[in-house]
Design a protein around this motif. Structure first.
Motif, PDB file in Angstrom:
ATOM      1  N   ASP A 501      41.718  43.448  46.689  1.00 51.23           N
ATOM      2  CA  ASP A 501      42.900  42.608  46.462  1.00 51.23           C
ATOM      3  C   ASP A 501      44.091  43.224  47.181  1.00 51.23           C
ATOM      4  O   ASP A 501      44.662  44.218  46.721  1.00 51.23           O
ATOM      5  N   ALA A 504      47.220  44.047  45.118  1.00 46.52           N
ATOM      6  CA  ALA A 504      47.143  44.953  43.977  1.00 46.52           C
ATOM      7  C   ALA A 504      47.524  46.372  44.383  1.00 46.52           C
ATOM      8  O   ALA A 504      47.580  46.728  45.567  1.00 46.52           O
ATOM      9  N   THR A 506      47.016  50.098  45.234  1.00 49.61           N
ATOM     10  CA  THR A 506      45.912  50.670  46.010  1.00 49.61           C
ATOM     11  C   THR A 506      46.092  52.170  46.148  1.00 49.61           C
ATOM     12  O   THR A 506      47.177  52.642  46.509  1.00 49.61           O
ATOM     13  N   LYS A 534      43.560  49.044  41.730  1.00 52.53           N
ATOM     14  CA  LYS A 534      42.412  48.151  41.887  1.00 52.53           C
ATOM     15  C   LYS A 534      41.613  48.418  43.158  1.00 52.53           C
ATOM     16  O   LYS A 534      40.453  48.004  43.251  1.00 52.53           O
ATOM     17  N   ASN A 535      42.205  49.053  44.162  1.00 52.85           N
ATOM     18  CA  ASN A 535      41.537  49.293  45.449  1.00 52.85           C
ATOM     19  C   ASN A 535      41.565  50.776  45.787  1.00 52.85           C
ATOM     20  O   ASN A 535      42.530  51.479  45.456  1.00 52.85           O
ATOM     21  N   MET A 670      35.129  51.434  34.794  1.00 50.34           N
ATOM     22  CA  MET A 670      36.018  50.551  35.531  1.00 50.34           C
ATOM     23  C   MET A 670      36.229  49.278  34.727  1.00 50.34           C
ATOM     24  O   MET A 670      35.420  48.934  33.861  1.00 50.34           O
ATOM     25  N   LEU A 674      35.287  42.582  37.486  1.00 50.38           N
ATOM     26  CA  LEU A 674      35.227  42.628  38.944  1.00 50.38           C
ATOM     27  C   LEU A 674      34.048  41.800  39.438  1.00 50.38           C
ATOM     28  O   LEU A 674      32.914  41.978  38.997  1.00 50.38           O
TER      29      LEU A 674
END
Length: 699
Positions: A501, A504, A506, A534-535, A670, A674
């Motif tokens: 994303d 988002a 990172t 998120k990344n 996590m 997802l």
């Protein structure tokens, strides 16, 4: 795989461009000019030292005029073998390291570094004296400032690129060749009728000295003069040391350049020794011995009543002086190559193995230039002192090289068709070079020989401590790797890729390879920010240094290595349910490459938070730590923070590391929401621009 395009002004050097290897490599002729000018210019200070040593027995110049070319060809034959055995470069350092022992390589490399510093110093000092021989004696007081100014100029042009400086100096080299062919050729040709008389005088003088002093005295005098002129042979190793700069096929180009060098040096040096005798040259205050000789040869030159002597003398001495500056340039070019090779083996700070954006080791150029200026100031620019220091170090390397070759061919007996012939050549070279080295040390120990041995010894000791530091730290980091990699499954099952994303938060990691430091940084960052990140993005800079810039194949191998390391990080993250990708770029400047990667990460993930790991050895950290370990991560952190982005440097204390693992565990939990998607494994052609393995980032 895709390639991200940056504006041209933001891009680093494309190391995959085949034209790069053409633009920084030399054909045999340019190698003769750039790398061989040192040897040819040594005729300005080597032969005079031989003639000075024969004072009162100058007739022996006939013997030495024959012995010098023979010695040149013997040493050159040995280095032709080095070029054939090691076409990737390394010269005397690599030969001693590989064929004898790494400690022998350390001695050879340390001697070479000092040798090239002295090359720059003595060549500039001798060149200045040659040019000042044309001017009134009052100019002599400005000799040292002129020397320093010339060295600063040479450093400046080498910071712009070696090949550019060679093109500038090419007309000087050609002028030297033309002028010396005319002057020395005329001197020999005009005395052809006197050669029988010279032979008779030589025989008569020899018989007289045999009766008065004996054969041992004559042999000792010849050997002493021979060794005092050891500066004549310096520079013969430069082609072998810089063979990686030669045009393909390198071995053939190198051997051809060595042939040019051996022929030209033997003709010039041998002719000078013989002409000193023919013209009964005497020392004149304020002039070099060559200046006195050239004046004697050209004093009656007239054409149509026009007196050409002044112009011929000016042109000959000016080109000789300028060629000596080319020789100094050779030392400045080649010393960083030796330093880079030693840095790859951890004898010197690793930063010396990096290449700049113009393929010049800037740190090495600056260091050699500064050291040469210091030597000039310390010795007052006295050529007769510098030549002693110079000869000792270069013959240390010659001797170790010939010893390594002799050992190699003895081990190859019966296996290589030409082993016997090459063993004879290298063995003769060993005897000759070792004899010159020992005699020079014995004769000139009190006249400065002790100083060069002391300085070389200091360099050896410092290099040993540097090596020990890297070895100890390497042991600790290997323990770190083993500890961290133990928590990673041997067979990582990455699973399908997870969507990234761009809007988002990172976590972006600067990593070098898939190792304990990188994993510790990743897991520490996840423990700190995993709740809202998120990344996960990994940035890898493939830096082309001295160890990689051996040709296109080595650069391609670097690319494969970097991609493999990046894929391992992504596979690990996916095995833990973490969306991940990587970007890589390739270049010669580490800071520029990391800035480029950071810009790409910010472009695609504006909410980036940067991380980098840093090994901390709290027990041994001291003032020299910053010299042995670069501060790139702090530089990048400062620049990112200036632009409004956060970057955290995660310290890893290699002492007591196990205590830092208490809060790290696998698997990593996590968020459950997802969605899994399949990645496209397509790949594209090589490029030095930042790349990603993920199809979402194709241009």
């Amino acid at each position: 795989m895709s390639w991200l395009h940056l504006p041209r002004w933001r891009r680093g050097l494309d190391v995959f461009n085949p034209k790069n290897f053409e633009s920084v490599t030399f054909a045999a002729f340019l190698a003769w000019v750039g790398l061989g000018a040192d040897a040819l210019s040594s005729s300005a200070y080597g032969p005079p030292e031989i003639y000075y040593a024969l004072k009162g027995h100058e007739y022996l110049s006939v013997i030495l005029a024959i012995g010098i070319p023979l010695t040149v060809f013997i040493i050159a034959a040995g280095y032709r073998q080095v070029i054939s055995l090691f076409p990737e470069g390394g010269g005397g350092y690599h030969t001693a390291t590989t064929l004898l022992h790494p400690l022998a390589g350390l001695v050879s490399g340390s001697a070479l570094i000092i040798d090239y510093i002295l090359t720059a110093a003595i060549s500039v000092a001798s060149g200045t004296e040659a040019v000042l021989s044309l001017l009134p004696g009052s100019w002599y007081a400005w000799r040292i400032p002129i020397d320093v100014g010339i060295l600063l100029f040479l450093v400046m042009i080498n910071l712009r690129g070696a090949k550019e400086s060679i093109k500038i100096l090419l007309p000087i080299f050609l002028g030297f060749i033309v002028s010396h062919i005319l002057v020395l050729g005329w001197g020999l040709f005009s005395h052809l009728p006197q050669l029988p008389q010279v032979a008779q005088d030589t025989v008569r003088s020899t018989q007289s000295d045999l009766g008065h002093f004996g054969l041992v005295f004559i042999i000792a005098l010849v050997l002493r003069a021979f060794s005092m002129g050891g500066g004549t042979y310096t520079g013969l190793e430069a082609v072998a040391n810089g063979v990686h700069m030669l045009r393909e096929p390198r071995a053939q180009t190198g051997r051809r350049a060595m042939n040019y060098l051996a022929i030209s040096l033997s003709l010039v040096a041998g002719s000078l020794i013989f002409l000193y005798l023919l013209y009964h040259v005497q020392i004149v205050h304020g002039q070099t011995l060559n200046a006195v000789l050239y004046r004697s040869i050209t004093e009656h030159w007239t054409v149509g009543g026009l007196h050409l002597a002044p112009a011929a003398l000016w042109f000959t001495l000016l080109t000789e002086g300028l060629l000596l500056f080319v020789g100094a340039n050779n030392g400045i070019i080649t010393a960083p190559i030796v330093m880079a090779n030693m840095a790859v083996d951890r004898w010197l700070p690793e930063r010396f193995s990096y290449l700049s954006d113009r393929f010049v080791a800037r740190n090495g150029v600056l260091l050699i230039g500064a050291a040469a200026i210091a030597i000039l100031l310390a010795t007052g620019g006295q050529v007769r002192v510098l030549v002693v220091l110079y000869s000792i170090n270069v013959f240390i390397t010659f001797t170790l090289t010939m010893a390594g070759l002799s050992r190699h061919w003895w081990g190859q007996r019966g296996q290589h068709p030409a082993w016997a012939k090459r063993l004879v050549v290298s063995s003769i070279g060993l005897v000759v070079t070792a004899s010159i080295l020992l005699i020079t040390i014995f004769e000139k120990f009190d006249a400065g020989g002790w100083f060069t041995l002391l300085v070389t010894g200091i360099v050896i000791v410092l290099a040993w401590f540097i090596y020990r530091h890297y070895q100890e730290l390497g042991k600790l980091t290997r323990e770190l790797d083993e500890t961290m990699l133990d928590i990673v499954p041997e067979d990582i099952q990455p699973g399908p890729p997870l969507p990234l994303d761009p809007r988002a938060n990172t976590a972006v990691f600067f990593v070098h390879r898939f190792d304990g430091l990188g994993l510790h940084t990743l897991l520490t960052a996840h423990r700190m920010v995993g709740g809202f990140v998120k990344n996960y993005v990994f940035l890898l800079a493939g830096i082309v240094g001295q160890g990689e810039f051996k040709g296109r194949k080595a650069v391609e191998q670097l690319k494969v290595y970097v991609e493999t390391e990046g894929n391992q990080y992504v596979a690990f993250c996916r095995s833990q349910g973490m969306p991940a990708t990587w970007f890589a770029t390739y270049g010669t400047d580490r800071i520029q490459a990391m800035e480029e990667l950071a810009n790409v990460a910010i472009r695609y993930f504006p909410q980036s938070i940067f991380f980098a790991g840093r090994v901390i050895d709290s027990k041994h950290r001291n003032a020299i730590w910053s010299i042995l370990h670069d501060e790139v991560s702090f530089i990048i952190q400062d620049r990112l923070q200036h632009d409004g982005f956060s970057m955290m440097i995660v310290p890893v204390h290699v002492h007591g590391f196990s205590s830092q693992l208490t809060s790290i565990s696998l698997p990593i939990s996590m968020p459950p929401d997802l969605e899994l998607v399949q990645a496209d494994p397509a790949r594209s052609k090589p490029s030095s621009e930042p790349q990603s393995h993920d199809p979402a980032f194709r241009s």
